[in-house]
Design an enzyme around this catalytic site. Structure first.
Site, PDB file in Angstrom:
ATOM      1  N   GLN A  78       0.847  -1.198   0.000  1.00 28.31           N
ATOM      2  CA  GLN A  78       0.000   0.000   0.000  1.00 28.31           C
ATOM      3  C   GLN A  78       0.884   1.251   0.000  1.00 28.31           C
ATOM      4  OE1 GLN A  78      -2.593   0.384   3.370  1.00 28.31           O
ATOM      5  NE2 GLN A  78      -3.508   2.278   2.668  1.00 28.31           N
ATOM      6  N   GLU A  96       3.461   6.341   8.117  1.00 25.78           N
ATOM      7  CA  GLU A  96       4.774   6.428   8.759  1.00 25.78           C
ATOM      8  C   GLU A  96       5.331   5.049   9.114  1.00 25.78           C
ATOM      9  OE1 GLU A  96       7.108   8.720  12.401  1.00 25.78           O
ATOM     10  OE2 GLU A  96       5.147   9.422  11.745  1.00 25.78           O
TER      11      GLU A  96
END
Length: 300
Positions: A78, A96
């Site tokens: 992703q 992150e």
């Protein structure tokens, strides 16, 4: 493995376009902006800075290493989302964990969605995306909601529309921030649940909150048991009924008196007093050794 390589290779031509100083894209009106914005681009990891608006502060090292291993095998499935700051310079909006794990895995580039956003838009996107995550703790979610209120001036009603949560749900999270900081840390670290925290919110005195919190943790109390404990405390604050006050022999055992007895015996002593002033003290013990210890205390 082939699919992962193809996924990583997406946007190679666009990456070259972004590295061309003559095609620096800073707004949606710039030349070639339509080719970049919303596309998956392979960006150099070194050109991406961490989002200062990231509401999440805790990253489990073991979990990151597991994700890193997965990325080595399958690639970044992703893409992360970034916003363009300047020439060949980007700021992370979301993803992150994927970025950190990719660095651990030794990747030099990462598939990224590119957005053009100002600070407020970036903050809203980062906060809204993270609020939807299942691995955020309740306090992190509450802090995210509070930042949307403080920095973007969103009302709870507006937040409800943006994040797809009921206004009452948002209000319940925000109320957690009224808890003593020690208790907030306890929720973040998993010592107690949001349910325990919601029960403690009804107590305004932070010292009392902290005392009950310690009792919850030490005795592993359930949310229901905590609610009963809080209710009993609230009942103790109510004025004594007149008919009870009329009986001269009746009296209340103060908390500090009961604590003194508990501290003396080192056990959860139960003290009960009836309306006539009569009562009993129950001292529990857990073994013969514990019983003998109590006997020595009484005889000393």
């Amino acid at each position: 493995m082939t699919k992962a390589i193809k996924k990583q290779a997406l946007g190679r031509g666009l990456s070259a376009l972004l590295k061309d100083p003559e095609n620096d894209i800073k707004s949606a009106e710039d030349k070639n902006a339509d080719k970049v914005v919303g596309s998956i681009v392979a960006l150099d990891i070194d050109t991406i800075e961490i989002n200062p608006f990231q509401p999440r502060t805790n990253f489990n090292e073991e979990s990151l290493n597991e994700l890193s291993t997965s990325i080595k095998e399958l690639g970044v499935i992703q893409p992360i989302t970034v916003r363009k700051l300047d020439y060949n310079k980007y700021q992370l909006i979301s993803g992150e964990r994927r970025l950190r794990a990719s660095k651990i895995a030794g990747l030099t580039n990462i598939p990224s969605y590119i957005r053009l956003a100002n600070d407020n838009e970036s903050l809203v996107m980062a906060l809204v995306e993270n609020i939807q995550r299942h691995d955020l703790d309740p306090i992190e979610i509450a802090l995210s909601y509070q930042r949307l209120i403080d920095e973007i001036q969103l009302t709870q009603e507006q937040m409800s529309e943006r994040v797809g949560k009921k206004r009452s749900t948002i209000a319940n999270y925000l109320r957690l921030l009224k808890l003593d900081p020690i208790i907030q840390t306890g929720i973040r670290d998993g010592f107690i649940t949001m349910g325990h925290g919601r029960a403690l919110i009804t107590i305004e005195n932070h010292d009392v909150q902290a005392d009950i919190y310690q009792k919850i943790v030490s005795e592993n109390l359930s949310v229901r048991e905590t609610e009963v404990l809080v209710k009993n405390y609230q009942e103790s604050l109510k004025p004594t009924k007149s008919k009870t006050a009329a009986k001269p022999n009746a009296f209340n055992v103060e908390d500090k008196q009961q604590k003194a007895i508990i501290n003396f015996f080192g056990a959860k002593v139960d003290v009960k007093v009836d309306a006539k002033g009569k009562g009993k003290i129950t001292i529990p013990f857990h073994s013969e050794e514990d019983f003998n210890r109590i006997i020595k205390l009484i005889q000393s």
